[in-house]
Design a protein around this motif. Structure first.
Motif, mmCIF file in Angstrom:
data_model
loop_
_atom_site.group_PDB
_atom_site.id
_atom_site.type_symbol
_atom_site.label_atom_id
_atom_site.label_comp_id
_atom_site.label_asym_id
_atom_site.label_seq_id
_atom_site.Cartn_x
_atom_site.Cartn_y
_atom_site.Cartn_z
ATOM 1 N N GLN A 4 67.386 82.631 9.056
ATOM 2 C CA GLN A 4 66.803 83.089 7.804
ATOM 3 C C GLN A 4 65.277 82.930 7.868
ATOM 4 O OE1 GLN A 4 68.230 80.961 4.388
ATOM 5 N NE2 GLN A 4 68.336 82.846 3.206
ATOM 6 N N MET A 5 64.561 83.933 7.362
ATOM 7 C CA MET A 5 63.105 83.875 7.392
ATOM 8 C C MET A 5 62.616 82.899 6.317
ATOM 9 S SD MET A 5 60.298 86.905 7.529
ATOM 10 C CE MET A 5 60.685 87.708 6.022
ATOM 11 N N THR A 6 61.744 82.002 6.698
ATOM 12 C CA THR A 6 61.190 81.032 5.764
ATOM 13 C C THR A 6 59.941 81.599 5.107
ATOM 14 O OG1 THR A 6 59.737 80.027 7.409
ATOM 15 C CG2 THR A 6 61.994 79.141 7.242
ATOM 16 N N GLN A 7 59.451 80.923 4.079
ATOM 17 C CA GLN A 7 58.203 81.337 3.431
ATOM 18 C C GLN A 7 57.060 81.325 4.435
ATOM 19 O OE1 GLN A 7 57.668 78.777 0.009
ATOM 20 N NE2 GLN A 7 58.325 80.421 -1.341
ATOM 21 N N ARG A 8 57.032 80.357 5.304
ATOM 22 C CA ARG A 8 55.966 80.260 6.299
ATOM 23 C C ARG A 8 56.004 81.474 7.240
ATOM 24 N NH1 ARG A 8 55.675 74.724 8.767
ATOM 25 N NH2 ARG A 8 54.529 74.321 6.881
ATOM 26 N N ASP A 9 57.217 81.893 7.643
ATOM 27 C CA ASP A 9 57.355 83.089 8.486
ATOM 28 C C ASP A 9 56.834 84.315 7.747
ATOM 29 O OD1 ASP A 9 58.550 81.632 10.534
ATOM 30 O OD2 ASP A 9 60.583 82.034 9.796
ATOM 31 N N GLU A 11 54.662 84.428 5.349
ATOM 32 C CA GLU A 11 53.203 84.337 5.225
ATOM 33 C C GLU A 11 52.521 84.758 6.527
ATOM 34 O OE1 GLU A 11 49.757 81.155 3.858
ATOM 35 O OE2 GLU A 11 51.807 80.464 4.138
ATOM 36 N N ARG A 12 53.074 84.366 7.653
ATOM 37 C CA ARG A 12 52.494 84.746 8.946
ATOM 38 C C ARG A 12 52.627 86.239 9.205
ATOM 39 N NH1 ARG A 12 55.453 80.981 12.542
ATOM 40 N NH2 ARG A 12 55.356 79.354 11.033
ATOM 41 N N ARG A 13 53.749 86.834 8.819
ATOM 42 C CA ARG A 13 53.995 88.250 9.086
ATOM 43 C C ARG A 13 53.178 89.160 8.181
ATOM 44 N NH1 ARG A 13 59.918 89.817 9.087
ATOM 45 N NH2 ARG A 13 59.090 91.664 10.076
ATOM 46 N N ASP A 14 52.948 88.764 6.951
ATOM 47 C CA ASP A 14 52.208 89.598 6.012
ATOM 48 C C ASP A 14 51.450 88.704 5.019
ATOM 49 O OD1 ASP A 14 51.199 91.579 4.421
ATOM 50 O OD2 ASP A 14 53.116 92.529 4.015
ATOM 51 N N PRO A 15 50.381 88.076 5.486
ATOM 52 C CA PRO A 15 49.684 87.096 4.635
ATOM 53 C C PRO A 15 49.091 87.707 3.367
ATOM 54 C CG PRO A 15 48.423 87.545 6.634
ATOM 55 C CD PRO A 15 49.755 88.212 6.799
ATOM 56 N N GLN A 16 48.666 88.944 3.402
ATOM 57 C CA GLN A 16 48.056 89.550 2.218
ATOM 58 C C GLN A 16 49.091 89.745 1.106
ATOM 59 O OE1 GLN A 16 46.287 92.976 4.083
ATOM 60 N NE2 GLN A 16 44.361 91.911 4.430
ATOM 61 N N THR A 17 50.246 90.298 1.457
ATOM 62 C CA THR A 17 51.314 90.476 0.468
ATOM 63 C C THR A 17 51.746 89.122 -0.089
ATOM 64 O OG1 THR A 17 52.073 92.494 1.534
ATOM 65 C CG2 THR A 17 53.650 91.381 0.127
ATOM 66 N N TYR A 18 51.896 88.161 0.777
ATOM 67 C CA TYR A 18 52.294 86.812 0.378
ATOM 68 C C TYR A 18 51.292 86.224 -0.625
ATOM 69 C CZ TYR A 18 53.856 81.969 0.928
ATOM 70 O OH TYR A 18 54.329 80.705 0.691
ATOM 71 N N THR A 19 50.008 86.445 -0.382
ATOM 72 C CA THR A 19 48.959 85.931 -1.266
ATOM 73 C C THR A 19 49.022 86.596 -2.643
ATOM 74 O OG1 THR A 19 47.551 85.498 0.640
ATOM 75 C CG2 THR A 19 46.456 85.603 -1.487
ATOM 76 N N ILE A 20 49.245 87.913 -2.663
ATOM 77 C CA ILE A 20 49.349 88.646 -3.937
ATOM 78 C C ILE A 20 50.542 88.144 -4.743
ATOM 79 C CG2 ILE A 20 49.781 90.910 -4.977
ATOM 80 C CD1 ILE A 20 48.297 92.077 -2.439
ATOM 81 N N ILE A 21 51.680 87.971 -4.080
ATOM 82 C CA ILE A 21 52.877 87.474 -4.762
ATOM 83 C C ILE A 21 52.621 86.074 -5.320
ATOM 84 C CG2 ILE A 21 55.290 86.748 -4.447
ATOM 85 C CD1 ILE A 21 55.472 89.068 -2.341
ATOM 86 N N GLY A 22 51.938 85.240 -4.562
ATOM 87 C CA GLY A 22 51.600 83.896 -5.034
ATOM 88 C C GLY A 22 50.745 83.923 -6.291
ATOM 89 N N ALA A 23 49.787 84.849 -6.340
ATOM 90 C CA ALA A 23 48.945 84.984 -7.537
ATOM 91 C C ALA A 23 49.792 85.424 -8.731
ATOM 92 C CB ALA A 23 47.824 85.984 -7.272
ATOM 93 N N ALA A 24 50.711 86.362 -8.496
ATOM 94 C CA ALA A 24 51.591 86.831 -9.573
ATOM 95 C C ALA A 24 52.495 85.697 -10.060
ATOM 96 C CB ALA A 24 52.423 88.013 -9.094
ATOM 97 N N MET A 25 52.975 84.871 -9.131
ATOM 98 C CA MET A 25 53.812 83.727 -9.518
ATOM 99 C C MET A 25 53.036 82.755 -10.401
ATOM 100 S SD MET A 25 55.995 82.827 -6.128
ATOM 101 C CE MET A 25 57.427 83.803 -5.692
ATOM 102 N N GLN A 26 51.766 82.566 -10.077
ATOM 103 C CA GLN A 26 50.937 81.671 -10.881
ATOM 104 C C GLN A 26 50.784 82.213 -12.309
ATOM 105 O OE1 GLN A 26 49.877 78.622 -10.091
ATOM 106 N NE2 GLN A 26 49.052 78.464 -12.158
ATOM 107 N N VAL A 27 50.566 83.522 -12.428
ATOM 108 C CA VAL A 27 50.442 84.145 -13.758
ATOM 109 C C VAL A 27 51.750 84.008 -14.528
ATOM 110 C CG1 VAL A 27 50.151 86.358 -14.964
ATOM 111 C CG2 VAL A 27 48.603 85.750 -13.092
ATOM 112 N N HIS A 28 52.867 84.282 -13.870
ATOM 113 C CA HIS A 28 54.169 84.187 -14.546
ATOM 114 C C HIS A 28 54.466 82.751 -14.954
ATOM 115 C CE1 HIS A 28 58.535 84.592 -15.207
ATOM 116 N NE2 HIS A 28 58.236 85.846 -15.507
#
Length: 146
Positions: A4-9, A11-28
């Motif tokens: 199973q792919m972990t969050q760290r995996d 983040e490494r595969r698509d750090p920009q998308t991961y960062t955007i999702i993290g910002a959205a999670m913070q807002v939510h």
């Protein structure tokens, strides 16, 4: 068996998308669900600025027909990192209509990656959409051969 792919995996595969999702999670996390989309858009803009995520808000996406630009255009909620369309919703659930809208944005923009983010449910919903995946895979295969 595939691990199973972990969050760290992710983040490494698509750090920009991961960062955007993290910002959205913070807002939510801060606002929860129940507000209008415009509230989440403004809050997410502030979070993007706070986290140093480059973005253009309400980016106009031109549409062409038979090689000619139409007067009508789409407006993406955000384009981040000059390459990722971010479309926001504040509905109970994301539907196929919402996904089709984002795919049309990808077609119009000649970009190939988008995030559809829904703040309207109890938990943040997001979907990563990729347009022209077959072409991308063929391109990656050619790079590997070189």
């Amino acid at each position: 068996m595939h691990p199973q792919m972990t969050q760290r995996d992710a983040e490494r595969r698509d750090p920009q998308t991961y960062t955007i999702i993290g910002a959205a999670m913070q807002v939510h996390k801060e606002l929860g669900h129940g507000f209008l989309e415009a509230v989440y858009q403004e809050a997410l803009e502030r979070e993007f600025s706070k986290q140093g995520i480059p973005y253009v808000r309400e980016q106009e996406l031109k549409i062409f027909y038979c090689g000619q630009e139409l007067k009508t255009f789409y407006k993406a909620d955000f384009v981040c990192f000059s390459s990722i369309i971010v479309e926001l919703k504040a509905v109970q659930n994301i539907t196929g209509v919402d996904e089709a809208q984002v795919i049309n944005y990808l077609k119009a923009s000649n970009l190939n990656k988008a995030l559809l983010i829904n703040f309207g449910s109890l938990s943040l919903q997001y979907k990563r959409l990729v347009f022209n995946l077959r072409e991308s895979v063929q391109s990656a295969d050619k790079e590997r051969e070189a």
